[in-house]
Design an enzyme around this catalytic site. Structure first.
Site, PDB file in Angstrom:
ATOM      1  N   SER A  91      78.804  82.592 -33.309  1.00  0.00           N
ATOM      2  CA  SER A  91      78.543  81.201 -33.675  1.00  0.00           C
ATOM      3  C   SER A  91      79.098  80.278 -32.606  1.00  0.00           C
ATOM      4  O   SER A  91      80.115  80.593 -31.967  1.00  0.00           O
ATOM      5  CB  SER A  91      79.244  80.905 -35.001  1.00  0.00           C
ATOM      6  OG  SER A  91      79.295  79.513 -35.226  1.00  0.00           O
ATOM      7  N   TYR A 150      86.907  81.365 -40.867  1.00  0.00           N
ATOM      8  CA  TYR A 150      85.551  81.892 -40.625  1.00  0.00           C
ATOM      9  C   TYR A 150      85.305  82.008 -39.119  1.00  0.00           C
ATOM     10  O   TYR A 150      84.889  83.046 -38.604  1.00  0.00           O
ATOM     11  CB  TYR A 150      84.500  80.971 -41.279  1.00  0.00           C
ATOM     12  CG  TYR A 150      83.160  81.037 -40.586  1.00  0.00           C
ATOM     13  CD1 TYR A 150      82.336  82.147 -40.752  1.00  0.00           C
ATOM     14  CD2 TYR A 150      82.742  80.016 -39.729  1.00  0.00           C
ATOM     15  CE1 TYR A 150      81.128  82.228 -40.080  1.00  0.00           C
ATOM     16  CE2 TYR A 150      81.541  80.089 -39.061  1.00  0.00           C
ATOM     17  CZ  TYR A 150      80.739  81.197 -39.231  1.00  0.00           C
ATOM     18  OH  TYR A 150      79.549  81.282 -38.550  1.00  0.00           O
ATOM     19  N   LYS A 171      84.745  85.335 -36.229  1.00  0.00           N
ATOM     20  CA  LYS A 171      83.718  85.484 -35.180  1.00  0.00           C
ATOM     21  C   LYS A 171      84.378  85.675 -33.821  1.00  0.00           C
ATOM     22  O   LYS A 171      83.965  86.516 -33.021  1.00  0.00           O
ATOM     23  CB  LYS A 171      82.800  84.246 -35.149  1.00  0.00           C
ATOM     24  CG  LYS A 171      81.935  84.077 -36.384  1.00  0.00           C
ATOM     25  CD  LYS A 171      80.915  85.189 -36.508  1.00  0.00           C
ATOM     26  CE  LYS A 171      80.003  85.040 -37.700  1.00  0.00           C
ATOM     27  NZ  LYS A 171      79.213  86.235 -37.985  1.00  0.00           N
TER      28      LYS A 171
HETATM   29  C1  UD1 Z   1      79.315  74.143 -39.800  1.00  0.00           C
HETATM   30  C2  UD1 Z   1      80.673  74.751 -39.601  1.00  0.00           C
HETATM   31  C3  UD1 Z   1      80.578  75.797 -38.522  1.00  0.00           C
HETATM   32  C4  UD1 Z   1      79.527  76.835 -38.886  1.00  0.00           C
HETATM   33  C5  UD1 Z   1      78.191  76.143 -39.134  1.00  0.00           C
HETATM   34  C6  UD1 Z   1      77.110  77.109 -39.600  1.00  0.00           C
HETATM   35  C7  UD1 Z   1      82.304  73.025 -40.225  1.00  0.00           C
HETATM   36  C8  UD1 Z   1      83.323  72.077 -39.726  1.00  0.00           C
HETATM   37  N1  UD1 Z   1      81.626  73.703 -39.267  1.00  0.00           N
HETATM   38  O1  UD1 Z   1      78.918  73.548 -38.567  1.00  0.00           O
HETATM   39  O2  UD1 Z   1      81.831  76.413 -38.352  1.00  0.00           O
HETATM   40  O3  UD1 Z   1      79.380  77.772 -37.852  1.00  0.00           O
HETATM   41  O4  UD1 Z   1      78.356  75.133 -40.125  1.00  0.00           O
HETATM   42  O5  UD1 Z   1      77.266  77.472 -40.923  1.00  0.00           O
HETATM   43  O6  UD1 Z   1      82.099  73.184 -41.421  1.00  0.00           O
HETATM   44  N2  UD1 Z   1      76.967  66.540 -42.671  1.00  0.00           N
HETATM   45  C9  UD1 Z   1      76.859  65.381 -43.406  1.00  0.00           C
HETATM   46  N3  UD1 Z   1      76.666  65.473 -44.742  1.00  0.00           N
HETATM   47  C10 UD1 Z   1      76.592  66.676 -45.395  1.00  0.00           C
HETATM   48  C11 UD1 Z   1      76.702  67.865 -44.641  1.00  0.00           C
HETATM   49  C12 UD1 Z   1      76.903  67.764 -43.269  1.00  0.00           C
HETATM   50  O7  UD1 Z   1      76.939  64.271 -42.865  1.00  0.00           O
HETATM   51  O8  UD1 Z   1      76.421  66.684 -46.623  1.00  0.00           O
HETATM   52  C13 UD1 Z   1      77.151  66.429 -41.218  1.00  0.00           C
HETATM   53  C14 UD1 Z   1      78.445  67.060 -40.727  1.00  0.00           C
HETATM   54  O9  UD1 Z   1      79.512  66.156 -40.814  1.00  0.00           O
HETATM   55  C15 UD1 Z   1      78.058  67.412 -39.292  1.00  0.00           C
HETATM   56  C16 UD1 Z   1      76.545  67.697 -39.370  1.00  0.00           C
HETATM   57  O10 UD1 Z   1      76.104  67.123 -40.589  1.00  0.00           O
HETATM   58  O11 UD1 Z   1      78.256  66.301 -38.482  1.00  0.00           O
HETATM   59  C17 UD1 Z   1      76.235  69.180 -39.395  1.00  0.00           C
HETATM   60  O12 UD1 Z   1      77.011  69.783 -40.402  1.00  0.00           O
HETATM   61  P1  UD1 Z   1      76.843  71.302 -40.843  1.00  0.00           P
HETATM   62  O13 UD1 Z   1      75.427  71.560 -41.200  1.00  0.00           O
HETATM   63  O14 UD1 Z   1      77.885  71.615 -41.878  1.00  0.00           O
HETATM   64  O15 UD1 Z   1      77.102  72.128 -39.506  1.00  0.00           O
HETATM   65  P2  UD1 Z   1      78.351  72.089 -38.500  1.00  0.00           P
HETATM   66  O16 UD1 Z   1      79.384  71.143 -38.898  1.00  0.00           O
HETATM   67  O17 UD1 Z   1      77.794  71.903 -37.136  1.00  0.00           O
END
Ligand code: UD1
Length: 335
Positions: A124, A148, A152
């Protein structure tokens, strides 16, 4: 060539199986069904129009893993099986360390017993942590921010050490950015299991229910619209990247870390607006506090995948949003 796909009924695994079969590979799927259902096997079979071999195996049981290799003449392994929720891993770190590390060690032990040394490993982009200025390059120093991510990172280190000790191994460590989307058929996608953690499952839930607002974590980052930036990649591009990695390790020994991303960053608000536009639905949202541990900008450097694998992502954000919504409507039986 027969390929074993561990976790082959999960989100990335199931799409990769379809791509492998379409490229002429035989697949054996191993899954313990802890985060998916057996129905996914039927869906894969209806997409590829043939039966696919499956064994229900918990990889913590080494004898059960061995039995797969006794039953089938496996030529290479793509290892997806593993837990992936950041939040759960913070609450139950030992469950994550035990599951992700021991299952992989069992797999490697059995592969060595059978003198099979070709492995594509599901890593990842989380291993880059938040210490670098993007785009993230494969030779950057690594630092995982949660249990997690550390599973990895530890597994990447274990696999690199293995190759150092025995140069006849061929291993590709695939570092995914943000996989979203679904198969075009609408038959396969990311199953909603429990409370969604990631962005796209939340977007889909908000679009279909229309009752609560999507929470956007942070609107005051130093980005063009204040929300975080991610390198979203279509799940079918990710799947084809694995097929290319398999071709690569079949011909080359050693251990290579390879990013799978598009090299293009979109903000969380870009994704919401694109989803609304291509699908003609509203996503009511509100900006709330930043989420602990979020990286501000995560974008892949994609040159290594292009040079080594001859692979490049081909789908855009609109495709990802359209395909994800088609899939979600089909499972929720929406029009
Ligand atoms: C997350 C994990 C990462 C993991 C990846 C794949 C964290 C900090 N990181 O990455 O370790 O490898 O998922 O499963 O959890 N967001 C919103 N609202 C929401 C959900 C997300 O604004 O309800 C935003 C988050 O703040 C972020 C972006 O969307 O800025 C992407 O979030 P997400 O899909 O959880 O992925 P990552 O944070 O990149």
């Amino acid at each position: 060539m027969t390929v074993l796909i561990t976790g082959g009924l999960g989100f990335i695994g199931s799409h990769t199986v379809v791509e492998l079969i379409e490229q002429g590979y035989d697949c054996v799927i191993l899954d313990n069904l802890s985060k998916t259902t057996i129905n996914v096997l039927e869906k894969i079979e209806s997409v590829v129009q043939r039966k696919v071999s499956f064994m229900k195996v918990d990889m913590l049981d080494i004898q059960a893993v061995r039995s797969v290799f006794e039953e089938y003449d496996i030529s290479a392994v793509i290892h997806f099986a593993g837990f992936k929720s950041v939040g759960e891993s913070v609450k139950n770190p030992l469950v994550y360390y035990r599951n992700n590390l021991i299952s992989t060690l069992n797999l490697i032990d059995v592969m060595q017993e059978f003198n099979l040394k070709k492995l594509v490993f599901s890593s990842s982009a989380t291993v880059y942590g938040d210490i670098h200025t993007p785009p993230m390059k494969e030779d950057f120093s690594l630092q995982a921010p949660n249990p997690y991510g550390r599973t990895k990172l530890m597994l990447e280190e274990i696999l690199s050490d293995l190759v150092l000790s025995d140069s006849t191994w061929s291993i590709a460590l695939m570092r995914y950015f943000n996989p979203i989307g679904a198969h075009k058929s609408g038959l396969l996608g990311e199953l909603p299991f429990g409370t969604p953690n990631n962005l796209m499952p939340h977007v889909l839930k908000t679009a279909s229910e229309g009752t609560s607002k999507l929470q956007v974590f942070g609107g005051d980052y130093d980005t063009m619209d204040g929300s975080c930036i991610r390198d979203f990649i279509h799940i079918m591009d990710l799947a084809s990247g694995h097929v290319k990695a398999l071709e690569y390790i079949d011909k080359n020994s050693g251990c290579e870390a390879i990013n799978l991303g598009t090299g293009i960053g979109y903000s969380v608000l870009d994704l919401i607006h694109t989803f609304e536009e291509v699908n003609g639905v509203k996503i009511p949202y509100e900006i709330v506090n930043r989420r602990d541990g979020d990286i501000i900008v995560s974008i892949a450097e994609v040159g290594k995948a292009e040079v080594l694998l001859g692979w490049k992502a081909k789908y855009n954000l609109a495709d990802m949003c359209e395909d994800a919504w088609r899939w979600y409507k089909s499972i929720k039986k929406l029009n």
